[in-house]
Design a protein around this motif. Sequence first.
Motif, PDB file in Angstrom:
ATOM      1  N   CYS A   1      -2.952  13.037   0.668  1.00 56.05           N
ATOM      2  CA  CYS A   1      -1.604  13.454   0.208  1.00 56.05           C
ATOM      3  C   CYS A   1      -1.996  14.741  -0.779  1.00 56.05           C
ATOM      4  CB  CYS A   1      -0.805  12.438  -0.518  1.00 56.05           C
ATOM      5  SG  CYS A   1      -0.209  11.203   0.703  1.00 56.05           S
TER       6      CYS A   1
ATOM      7  N   ARG B   1       0.752  -1.168   0.009  1.00 57.50           N
ATOM      8  CA  ARG B   1       0.049  -0.107  -0.011  1.00 57.50           C
ATOM      9  C   ARG B   1       1.004   1.088  -0.063  1.00 57.50           C
ATOM     10  NH1 ARG B   1      -5.460  -1.582   3.716  1.00 57.50           N
ATOM     11  NH2 ARG B   1      -5.524  -3.699   3.128  1.00 57.50           N
TER      12      ARG B   1
ATOM     13  N   VAL C   1      -5.228   7.174   1.559  1.00 57.84           N
ATOM     14  CA  VAL C   1      -4.019   8.061   1.767  1.00 57.84           C
ATOM     15  C   VAL C   1      -3.812   9.069   0.605  1.00 57.84           C
ATOM     16  CG1 VAL C   1      -1.435   7.664   2.178  1.00 57.84           C
ATOM     17  CG2 VAL C   1      -3.158   6.118   3.342  1.00 57.84           C
ATOM     18  N   CYS C   2      -3.919   8.543  -0.443  1.00 59.22           N
ATOM     19  CA  CYS C   2      -3.625   9.261  -1.905  1.00 59.22           C
ATOM     20  C   CYS C   2      -4.346  10.517  -1.621  1.00 59.22           C
ATOM     21  CB  CYS C   2      -3.895   8.703  -3.115  1.00 59.22           C
ATOM     22  SG  CYS C   2      -2.972   7.193  -3.369  1.00 59.22           S
TER      23      CYS C   2
ATOM     24  N   PRO D   1      -5.273   2.514   0.375  1.00 60.95           N
ATOM     25  CA  PRO D   1      -4.267   3.308  -0.460  1.00 60.95           C
ATOM     26  C   PRO D   1      -5.023   4.530  -0.838  1.00 60.95           C
ATOM     27  CG  PRO D   1      -3.893   1.128  -1.067  1.00 60.95           C
ATOM     28  CD  PRO D   1      -5.221   1.244  -0.134  1.00 60.95           C
ATOM     29  N   GLU D   2      -6.393   4.441  -1.354  1.00 60.10           N
ATOM     30  CA  GLU D   2      -7.137   5.573  -1.831  1.00 60.10           C
ATOM     31  C   GLU D   2      -7.346   6.619  -0.698  1.00 60.10           C
ATOM     32  OE1 GLU D   2      -7.647   2.195  -4.377  1.00 60.10           O
ATOM     33  OE2 GLU D   2      -8.242   2.403  -2.089  1.00 60.10           O
TER      34      GLU D   2
ATOM     35  N   VAL E   1       0.770   4.085  -2.940  1.00 64.03           N
ATOM     36  CA  VAL E   1       0.719   5.605  -2.811  1.00 64.03           C
ATOM     37  C   VAL E   1       1.966   6.307  -3.266  1.00 64.03           C
ATOM     38  CG1 VAL E   1       0.994   7.584  -0.940  1.00 64.03           C
ATOM     39  CG2 VAL E   1      -0.532   5.347  -0.483  1.00 64.03           C
TER      40      VAL E   1
END
Length: 349
Positions: A339, A208, A335-336, A332-333, A212
């Motif tokens: 960011c 993951r 966190v992306c 991951p979505e 990212v």
Amino acid sequence: MSHLSTPLVDVAPTARFLIVRLSALGDVVLTLPVACALREHFPQAKIAWMVEERNAPILAGHPAIDEIFTVPRRWYKSWEHIRRVRHTLREWSFDVALDVQSLTKSAFLAWLSGANFRVCFARPQGRELAPWLATHRVSAQGTHVVEIFLSLLRVLGIQSTSAEFKLTQTHEEAAWAESVLVELGLGVRFAVINPGAAWPCKRWPFDRFATVAKFLENTLAMPTLVLWGNQLERSWAETIVARAGGACRLAPRTDLRQMAAILRRASLMISADTGPLHMAAALGVPCVGLFGPTDPARVGPYGPGHIVIRAAKYTGRHPRRAPESLMQAITPEMVCEACAKLLCERKAA
């Protein structure tokens, strides 16, 4: 002692203070505002700090600290270490010992110092034998640990409402960091990933992190540097770099001060609840904190400009034994998106 407007411990402007905060790295960083507030209110005082050897470098050269005393881990199991520490501390003739850690081992050091006033937190923040070894016990106030740690100073009449960290770097450290970034092909915009965490239940899956990193490179044209500490963490970092293709660079081996020099040049930090996360936040780096077993309201990256992600809340009594599913609930979505939001906000500012 819930509302202290006047000092209960009245000392001279030239008093000698000992701050006791031994570990861990994140907690040492989060205690720095105590030293800064103490220095602001007692500019003529002598301020020393007792810390475990492995965390001492981050305190070196700090403008609020006159002296750093160190002990090895489990120092209290050696009578020779105890005797030596007592002799060293007594030479300083401390007036006040501030036991920010408020555990038996830290309270014992405060007691060994011979300070007339030994201040720790009352229960439940103060634990084990610490309240018994103190002359003054202060009830903790605040939500975040930075605020809680600062509330210990109320016994001196210090009502601090702001937190400063003032982490320093030398010219040599700055030059080293700049040369490393050039060698790795990293410009002025790069993200840092820190996959390590002492508790297994705090770790986020490596694939993951790699996802990212690829998002940052492919969507935002931002390369990523992956930090590591020991050899085990290096293997984790190498796994992330391999899975991310060309989106990641492997950081060189760093000590604490070198790591700080790299972090202060980063545009973004992505990490679980660890010392490097709190170091980055103290340096003003926008952070995406990944939280599972610990409460971000209490131990999240301190200050504005950060995003914390906690997809599942831990309700048990032993966070170290929390299931790994708490961190795995973070996608991951999520966190992306965090960011992208932080970087967009920074660009707008």
